[in-house]
Structure formats: structure tokens, C-alpha cells
Scaffold this active site. Structure first.
Site, PDB file in Angstrom:
ATOM      1  N   HIS A  81      -8.086  20.962 -11.690  1.00 17.48           N
ATOM      2  CA  HIS A  81      -8.207  18.805 -11.612  1.00 17.48           C
ATOM      3  C   HIS A  81      -6.422  18.959 -12.627  1.00 17.48           C
ATOM      4  O   HIS A  81      -5.882  20.510 -13.460  1.00 17.48           O
ATOM      5  CB  HIS A  81      -9.043  19.216 -13.261  1.00 17.48           C
ATOM      6  N   ASP A 160     -16.279   6.607 -18.207  1.00 10.70           N
ATOM      7  CA  ASP A 160     -14.628   7.015 -17.858  1.00 10.70           C
ATOM      8  C   ASP A 160     -14.153   5.907 -16.961  1.00 10.70           C
ATOM      9  O   ASP A 160     -12.992   5.527 -16.775  1.00 10.70           O
ATOM     10  CB  ASP A 160     -14.627   8.732 -17.410  1.00 10.70           C
ATOM     11  N   SER A 182     -10.944  12.093 -21.139  1.00 12.01           N
ATOM     12  CA  SER A 182     -11.728  10.900 -19.377  1.00 12.01           C
ATOM     13  C   SER A 182     -11.318  11.756 -18.892  1.00 12.01           C
ATOM     14  O   SER A 182     -12.134  12.142 -18.269  1.00 12.01           O
ATOM     15  CB  SER A 182     -10.101  10.365 -19.200  1.00 12.01           C
ATOM     16  N   LYS A 186     -15.068  13.738 -17.099  1.00 12.79           N
ATOM     17  CA  LYS A 186     -15.526  14.070 -15.493  1.00 12.79           C
ATOM     18  C   LYS A 186     -15.664  15.710 -15.632  1.00 12.79           C
ATOM     19  O   LYS A 186     -16.618  15.848 -14.616  1.00 12.79           O
ATOM     20  CB  LYS A 186     -13.989  13.186 -14.987  1.00 12.79           C
TER      21      LYS A 186
HETATM   22  N1  URA Z   1      -6.497  11.276 -15.500  1.00 11.19           N
HETATM   23  C1  URA Z   1      -7.389  11.215 -16.053  1.00 11.19           C
HETATM   24  O1  URA Z   1      -8.296  11.304 -15.158  1.00 11.19           O
HETATM   25  N2  URA Z   1      -7.513  10.447 -16.994  1.00 11.19           N
HETATM   26  C2  URA Z   1      -6.222   9.841 -17.847  1.00 11.19           C
HETATM   27  O2  URA Z   1      -7.070   9.315 -18.759  1.00 11.19           O
HETATM   28  C3  URA Z   1      -4.681  10.372 -16.883  1.00 11.19           C
HETATM   29  C4  URA Z   1      -5.045  11.398 -15.967  1.00 11.19           C
END
Ligand code: URA
Length: 434
Positions: A81, A160, A182, A186
Site C-alpha cells: 500500500h 474508515d 485508516s 483497511k
Molecule cells: N491513505 C489512506 O488510506 N488513509 C489516509 O488517511 C491517508 C492515506
């Protein structure tokens, strides 16, 4: 327990309990807490901060607010990510390369918002490519081909999704605790066993300096450890855009060229570093330098590109575009921006370039906006390059004359050209692991 008490507690600088955080997340997702109450609490968190225990509890509450995928039937899944950037086409190149090494890549990606791009918009630039397949097909694709890249259509970390949109609308994105929770919520919900994070740093990233990027990385590593998911953070440069293309179709074309062996140096540095750690975490190679060689081999023998074609074909995309990138739709106007001076490129603010692309139509100002896939910018000169007067700095791809002219003017202003020799930016700033 009621939400007013929780807001008041955070407003006055006190620590929230696990029960209070769980209450907030559950009730916000089921609609019994209003957006204005959630906004008040998020703003109080933003101003008064949350400590590590609160961040962990918030992450777990958000991760468990929807489905949590079980990918155990696939084997060890290493997820990747990025915290976001401009010209970031790394997933498009890296995912097939890693998959071609026999490591399953089951990845959910996001759309672009504001000046940053998103992998899903880029993939949807390939005619026919479906990003909204269901979970069964997703898992089957990974089992069959070792790779699937889809959008966030599943009910993963819905808390989120709501909170991120809210943060965006109330100017509360740039907070280390909120970003860490956040992203990690995920990743936990998406079922990966191990996680490699590209923590971008610089003008085009949420983390503008190295100190903050290190803090965010350490925080995410800690959350990963608590969730029993080994995590490595790689801090990469996002002071100037990554590679040369910014814009959806333009970036897909750059990614295909990269898989064909024509890769920009900065993109290559990031792809090799992230990929080597993915291989290491997957248990397929301890030595990072050897792992880089394995990835290079998959570029040289064409197996990375072949895997990309398999991915596209498996998800309904038309691979004739991959075989012949000239088939992709082109913008109506493609014009150069020429330098007014001699010198060296000293700065090329990634956020500014991202915003120019957004105004050309490549990105969304609001979530509901549609995007123009063919527009964007292709950089011809980057930081450290020598420039002569009249030389092309960049090409603007636009579908309206007015936007073309505005973009040309702004790109010229964004290039800082100086007399003194300047160094190229380093792509990899630091690796943060436990
Ligand atoms: N990417 C995300 O998924 N969440 C954030 O808060 C910032 C970047």
C-alpha cells in the site's frame, strides 16, 4: 454512554477508552451518530491527538466494522500500500512482477482524490477491465493466476470509508494517528498476512518531512505487530512526481513500457525496493540485493509483462492495448512546454503538478466527479537535469484549449531552474522495520 460525553472528553484533552472508541465506530457506521457529531470528535482528535493505545483501538474497531477477509486458502499473502502520491504507478508494475515470482498478490486499491492518483482509475483506463468483481472471483483469480487487483467494492472497513470522506471534507487528513489507523484498518480487513508500505514523503505526499514519515512508519509497524502482521515501511521520495507520466492512460502506458524494460530510474528504485521486501516477507528470499536481481530477471525475460496481460485478460480487459499502447485514446491537444532559461532543474513540486493534472481533468475535486482518462502531463525534465533555453520541459495532454493554455503557464511556473548544478533526488529515503 453517549456521544456528547465522548466528544467533550476528547475536546478537553482526555484519553478515550476502548469501549468509547468501539461505541463511536459502531454507532457511526449504523447511522445513529450524525456526521456533525463525528466531525466534532475527529476535529478534537486532530487537535488534541490520540496516543498509541487509542490509535490501536481505533484501528481494530475500524477493521472490524465490516467484513474481514480470510485469504488463508491462498497461502501467505503479502499486501502493498502506498500513502499516496503523484505519478505513482508502482502497483501496476510491481504487482505482476511479484506475482510472476510465484507470490500471490491479492490487492484492493483506491481511486484518486484531490491531487493524488489512484490505481483503480488507472486500471479502468484499460478498455473492459473490471475492478468490481466479487470476492469469489477475486480469490479464484489469485489461485489461478497468482494475481487480482480490484477496487474497494467489498464491505471492508466501512468505518474508515465514512471517516476518511469526513476527514477530507473537514481538513483533518494530515494527522499521523488518523492516517495510521485508516491505512492499517483497511490492510487488516483485507486479510493480508504481511504488509509492505510505501510511505511517501515530500511536497506531493501527506508527510511533508522525514521526521513525520518516520513517526507514521513506526506507528504503522507497531499496529502491524499488535495485529500479528509483519510490516515493513519504506519511506520514498515524493517531492517531485514519480517517473515521467501523470494522468491515468499516460501512467498505464508508462507502466507497460516499464514492464517492457524501459523504466525510469526513480520508478525502478521504488519497484525494486518494495518488491524485494515483498519477496522477503513472503519467505521467498532473505537477501534484498538477490531479490532485486530476481525482479530484474522477470522484467528482462518478459514474464512480468506476461503476468500483467494475464491479469488484464482475467478481469475482462482488452490486451490488444497492452500489446500496442498506441491504441489507447489520446488527448486532443498534446503540446510541449519550453524552458525560458538555461540551467538545472532544482525543484518540481509534486503537489503543484498533481493539481495542474487535476484541473486538466485527470483527477477529482469531489468524490462524485468523473475523470478524463486521456489528459495529464509527461515530464521530459526532472530534478537534477540540465536544461537549455527552448528545450521541452514537459508535454501537456489536454482536451480543451483553455485548460491547455492554463496548464502550460502553470507547469512553466512550477519548474524551478537555477544556474547552480543540482543533484537528483534520492528515491529511497529510509527503511523502517521492527
Ligand atoms: N491513505 C489512506 O488510506 N488513509 C489516509 O488517511 C491517508 C492515506
Amino acid at each position: 454512554m453517549d456521544i456528547q460525553e465522548i466528544i467533550a472528553k476528547k475536546r478537553d484533552g482526555y484519553k478515550l477508552t476502548k469501549e468509547e472508541i468501539n461505541f463511536f465506530i459502531t454507532k457511526y457506521v449504523d447511522g445513529s451518530i450524525a456526521d456533525y457529531q463525528a466531525a466534532a470528535l475527529i476535529m478534537a482528535i486532530y487537535i488534541n491527538k490520540i496516543d498509541e493505545e487509542e490509535i490501536t483501538n481505533l484501528t481494530l474497531a475500524m477493521a472490524n466494522s465490516g467484513d474481514v477477509l480470510d485469504l488463508s486458502s491462498i497461502g501467505t499473502v503479502v499486501d502493498k500500500h502506498s500513502t499516496g502520491g503523484v505519478g505513482d504507478k508502482v502497483t501496476l508494475i510491481l504487482a505482476p512482477l511479484v506475482a510472476s515470482l510465484g507470490i500471490p498478490v491479492a490487492k484492493m486499491s483506491g481511486r484518486g482524490l484531490g491531487f493524488t492518483g489512484g490505481t483503480i482509475d488507472k486500471l479502468e483506463s484499460i478498455p473492459g477491465y473490471k475492478t468490481d468483481i466479487d470476492i469469489k472471483e477475486f480469490i479464484n483469480n489469485v489461485k489461478e493466476k497468482n494475481i487480482s487487483l480490484i477496487g474497494q467494492t467489498l464491505n471492508l472497513a466501512p468505518a474508515d470509508k465514512k471517516i476518511y470522506a469526513l476527514r477530507d471534507s473537514i481538513a483533518c487528513v494530515e494527522n499521523i494517528g488518523l492516517i495510521a489507523s485508516s491505512i492499517m484498518s483497511k490492510k487488516i480487513a483485507a486479510g493480508a498476512d504481511k504488509i509492505v508500505l510505501d510511505v511517501t514523503c515530500g511536497s506531493g505526499a501527506f508527510m511533508k518531512n522525514e521526521t513525520d514519515a518516520i513517526k507514521l512508519s513506526e506507528m504503522m509497524n507497531k499496529i502491524g505487530k499488535l495485529a500479528n502482521k509483519e510490516t515493513v515501511c519504506i519511506i520514498t521520495n515524493m517531492d517531485e512526481p514519480l517517473g515521467k507520466a501523470i494522468g491515468n492512460i499516460l501512467e498505464v502506458k508508462e507502466a507497460i513500457q516499464a514492464l517492457n524494460g524501459e523504466m525510469e530510474d526513480d520508478v525502478k528504485d521504488v519497484v525494486l525496493e518494495l518488491g524485494s521486501y515483498m519477496i522477503k516477507l513472503a519467505g521467498k528470499g532473505e537477501n534484498i540485493e538477490d531479490n532485486k536481481k530476481k525482479i530484474l530477471e522477470k522484467i528482462n525475460n518478459g514474464e512480468g509483462l506476461q503476468k500483467f496481460e494475464e491479469l488484464v485478460q482475467n478481469q475482462g480487459g482488452d490486451i490488444s492495448y497492452i500489446k500496442d499502447i498506441d491504441k489507447f485514446e489520446k488527448a486532443k491537444y498534446i503540446e510541449p512546454v519550453q524552458s525560458l532559461n538555461n540551467g538545472y532543474v532544482q525543484k518540481l513540486n509534486a503537489e503543484e503538478i498533481g493539481k495542474i493534472c487535476m484541473h486538466l481533468g485527470a483527477g477529482r475535486i469531489k468524490k462524485e466527479d468523473s475523470i478524463d482518462k486521456s489528459v495529464g502531463i509527461v515530464l521530459n525534465k526532472k530534478v537534477g537535469d540540465v536544461v537549455n533555453k527552448g528545450e521541452t520541459l514537459a508535454f501537456i495532454h489536454a482536451n480543451s484549449l483553455e485548460k491547455l493554455e492554463e496548464a502550460k503557464k502553470k507547469v512553466l511556473e512550477t519548474y524551478k531552474i537555477v544556474d547552480a548544478k543540482t543533484e537528483k533526488n534520492r528515491s529511497i529515503i529510509k527503511i523502517i522495520k521492527e
